[in-house]
Motif scaffolding. Structure first.
Motif, mmCIF file in Angstrom:
data_model
loop_
_atom_site.group_PDB
_atom_site.id
_atom_site.type_symbol
_atom_site.label_atom_id
_atom_site.label_comp_id
_atom_site.label_asym_id
_atom_site.label_seq_id
_atom_site.Cartn_x
_atom_site.Cartn_y
_atom_site.Cartn_z
ATOM 1 N N LYS A 124 -2.828 -4.569 -1.708
ATOM 2 C CA LYS A 124 -3.864 -3.246 -1.029
ATOM 3 C C LYS A 124 -5.324 -3.706 -0.867
ATOM 4 N N GLU B 132 1.091 4.373 -2.583
ATOM 5 C CA GLU B 132 0.993 5.687 -2.392
ATOM 6 C C GLU B 132 2.280 6.575 -2.994
ATOM 7 N N ASP C 107 -7.157 -3.677 2.502
ATOM 8 C CA ASP C 107 -8.397 -2.587 2.679
ATOM 9 C C ASP C 107 -9.737 -3.479 3.136
ATOM 10 N N THR D 128 0.901 -1.229 0.030
ATOM 11 C CA THR D 128 -0.002 -0.004 -0.063
ATOM 12 C C THR D 128 0.846 1.312 0.062
#
Length: 125
Positions: free
Chosen positions: A115, A64, A119, A60
């Protein structure tokens, strides 16, 4: 300055850590890659979900930073763990793992899936 992240257990103690000495992706032949320099799970949590959680959080972070992949060097005993999470044990042009470590590459599709997994875990908590 390196980036270092930590997952704490219910007692506020470290359950897993990961870090990168690079605060932005490195440029390799195949594009921008997040370099994961260290990932470790506390002995009492090995074999549980914490390792996968830490790797998913690192993925993740890579996304980003707009990385299209992630590279890391793994101890030989951890190869099955990284393979089980979709890592490919292979060389990546422009980067090599430290001596004694196996090179692993996670492509962008795998980062996106990791990711998505984290999530979903957070939403379903």
């Amino acid at each position: 300055n390196p980036e270092t992240f930590c997952v704490l257990d219910q007692h506020g103690l470290p359950a897993g850590i990961w870090s990168s000495s690079k605060t932005s992706p490195i440029t390799l032949k195949d594009g921008q890659f997040y370099r994961l320099d260290r990932i470790e799970v506390a002995p009492s949590y090995r074999g549980e979900l914490i390792g996968g959680l830490c790797l998913s959080l690192a993925a993740t972070r890579a996304l980003e930073l707009n990385a299209r992949g992630m590279v890391l060097g793994a101890l030989p005993g951890a190869a099955n763990f990284f393979e089980s999470l979709g890592g490919e044990q292979r060389l990546c042009s422009g980067w090599q793992a430290e001596t004694g470590l196996l090179p692993f590459v996670f492509g962008e599709e795998r980062l996106l899936q990791l990711k998505e997994d984290v999530d979903e875990l957070i939403v379903n908590k």
